[in-house]
Structures are given as structure tokens and as C-alpha cells.
Design a protein around this motif. Structure first.
Motif, short mmCIF file in Angstrom:
data_model
loop_
_atom_site.label_atom_id
_atom_site.label_comp_id
_atom_site.label_asym_id
_atom_site.label_seq_id
_atom_site.Cartn_x
_atom_site.Cartn_y
_atom_site.Cartn_z
N UNK A 1 0.81 -1.21 0.00
CA UNK A 1 0.00 0.00 0.00
C UNK A 1 0.85 1.26 0.00
N UNK A 2 0.36 2.28 0.71
CA UNK A 2 1.10 3.55 0.73
C UNK A 2 2.28 3.50 1.70
N UNK A 3 2.55 2.34 2.28
CA UNK A 3 3.74 2.17 3.11
C UNK A 3 5.02 2.03 2.29
N UNK A 4 4.90 1.81 1.00
CA UNK A 4 6.07 1.67 0.13
C UNK A 4 6.57 3.04 -0.31
N UNK A 5 7.85 3.27 -0.11
CA UNK A 5 8.43 4.55 -0.51
C UNK A 5 8.34 4.75 -2.02
N UNK A 6 8.58 3.70 -2.80
CA UNK A 6 8.51 3.87 -4.25
C UNK A 6 7.10 4.28 -4.66
N UNK A 7 6.09 3.73 -3.99
CA UNK A 7 4.70 4.08 -4.30
C UNK A 7 4.45 5.55 -4.01
N UNK A 8 4.90 6.03 -2.88
CA UNK A 8 4.69 7.45 -2.54
C UNK A 8 5.41 8.36 -3.53
N UNK A 9 6.60 7.96 -3.98
CA UNK A 9 7.31 8.78 -4.97
C UNK A 9 6.54 8.80 -6.30
N UNK A 10 6.00 7.67 -6.73
CA UNK A 10 5.21 7.61 -7.96
C UNK A 10 3.96 8.47 -7.82
N UNK A 11 3.33 8.44 -6.67
CA UNK A 11 2.13 9.25 -6.46
C UNK A 11 2.45 10.74 -6.54
N UNK A 12 3.63 11.11 -6.10
CA UNK A 12 4.03 12.52 -6.13
C UNK A 12 4.34 12.98 -7.55
N UNK A 13 4.99 12.14 -8.36
CA UNK A 13 5.45 12.58 -9.67
C UNK A 13 4.59 12.10 -10.84
N UNK A 14 3.94 10.94 -10.68
CA UNK A 14 3.16 10.37 -11.79
C UNK A 14 4.02 9.76 -12.88
N UNK A 15 5.29 9.59 -12.59
CA UNK A 15 6.17 9.00 -13.60
C UNK A 15 7.27 8.17 -12.93
N UNK A 16 7.89 7.34 -13.75
CA UNK A 16 8.99 6.49 -13.30
C UNK A 16 9.68 5.96 -14.55
N UNK A 17 10.62 5.08 -14.34
CA UNK A 17 11.24 4.34 -15.44
C UNK A 17 11.50 2.94 -14.94
N UNK A 18 11.50 2.00 -15.85
CA UNK A 18 11.92 0.65 -15.53
C UNK A 18 13.32 0.50 -16.12
N UNK A 19 14.21 -0.08 -15.35
CA UNK A 19 15.62 -0.13 -15.74
C UNK A 19 16.10 -1.58 -15.70
N UNK A 20 16.77 -1.98 -16.77
CA UNK A 20 17.37 -3.31 -16.86
C UNK A 20 18.71 -3.14 -17.57
N UNK A 21 19.79 -3.23 -16.81
CA UNK A 21 21.12 -3.03 -17.39
C UNK A 21 21.20 -1.62 -17.97
N UNK A 22 21.57 -1.53 -19.24
CA UNK A 22 21.68 -0.22 -19.89
C UNK A 22 20.36 0.24 -20.49
N UNK A 23 19.35 -0.61 -20.46
CA UNK A 23 18.04 -0.25 -21.00
C UNK A 23 17.22 0.53 -19.98
N UNK A 24 16.51 1.53 -20.48
CA UNK A 24 15.67 2.37 -19.63
C UNK A 24 14.34 2.57 -20.33
N UNK A 25 13.24 2.30 -19.61
CA UNK A 25 11.89 2.39 -20.16
C UNK A 25 11.09 3.43 -19.38
N UNK A 26 11.06 4.68 -19.82
CA UNK A 26 10.29 5.71 -19.10
C UNK A 26 8.79 5.50 -19.27
N UNK A 27 8.05 5.79 -18.19
CA UNK A 27 6.60 5.58 -18.18
C UNK A 27 5.91 6.68 -17.39
N UNK A 28 4.62 6.83 -17.67
CA UNK A 28 3.77 7.59 -16.76
C UNK A 28 2.89 6.56 -16.06
N UNK A 29 2.42 6.94 -14.88
CA UNK A 29 1.68 6.01 -14.04
C UNK A 29 0.43 6.69 -13.54
N UNK A 30 -0.69 5.98 -13.62
CA UNK A 30 -1.94 6.52 -13.11
C UNK A 30 -2.66 5.48 -12.28
#
Length: 118
Positions: free
Chosen positions: A45-74
Motif C-alpha cells: 500500500x502507501x507504506x512503500x516509498x517507491x509508491x509514494x514517490x510515484x504518487x508525487x510525480x506520476x512518472x517512473x522508469x523501468x531499468x534493466x542493465x543499460x536499457x531504460x523504459x520511461x513511463x507515466x503512471x496513473x
């Protein structure tokens, strides 16, 4: 590989979220794809720091090695879709029963989010 293929085909993904000071934190989480649309859920739930950061910004990226996948989150509040997300988590992570119970628990279903690749 595109974002959806990465999220569908990777067991544990790494979400990169932005701290308030502009730094980045990478957190291992689970992701599923339902009808071609990717979803994530905070099993704590909202106890996860990553979740609170996503709620604040509405965006993130998924990262695997040198690959980066930017996303928006709703946030998602469609009960029929949330039910299909539950089923997708159960199918993809069936071998990890103890952790799976946490991510499909009734009290965390409201922390389901839709991912839109950028």
C-alpha cells in the motif's frame, strides 16, 4: 525490447523513482500485462516509498542493465480490470505463493496502477 515486452517477460522488474532531492532510487517490484496494458501494484500500500514517490510525480522508469523504459503512471479504480490484474499476478507469480498472497490481498487492490510507456 519494448516496455510492454520487458514488463510481461521479466519476473522481477526494477522501477526507478525520483526522490524529492532529484536523486533516483531503484526498487525491485512485480509487474503484469493484461490485454496489452501493463500494471503494477504496491503490495504494501502507501507504506512503500517507491509508491509514494510515484504518487508525487506520476512518472517512473523501468531499468534493466543499460536499457531504460520511461513511463507515466496513473491510479486505477476499475474493479473489472483490477480483477483481471489479480488473475495476471496469480498466473505469472504462482510459484512464489508467500509473496503472491501479499500482492493480491484485498487491502492492497486499491494500489493498482496503469503504466503508459513514453
Amino acid at each position: 525490447m519494448n516496455t510492454i515486452d520487458y514488463l510481461a517477460g521479466t519476473d522481477t522488474v526494477h522501477i526507478a523513482t525520483e526522490r524529492e532531492d532529484g536523486g533516483e532510487v531503484r526498487t525491485p517490484i512485480w509487474a503484469v500485462v493484461v490485454d496489452g496494458v501493463p500494471y503494477i501494484r504496491s503490495g504494501y500500500g502507501d507504506g512503500s516509498k517507491w509508491y509514494r514517490r510515484v504518487q508525487r510525480t506520476g512518472r517512473a522508469a523501468f531499468v534493466e542493465g543499460s536499457e531504460r523504459y520511461p513511463v507515466t503512471i496513473e491510479n486505477l479504480d476499475d474493479e473489472s480490470v483490477i480483477g483481471r490484474v489479480d488473475q495476471a499476478y496469480r498466473a505469472k507469480y504462482a510459484r512464489q505463493a508467500a509473496a503472491l498472497d501479499q500482492v493480491v490481498a484485498p487491502e492492497v487492490r486499491e494500489y493498482t496502477m496503469r503504466i503508459t510507456p513514453q
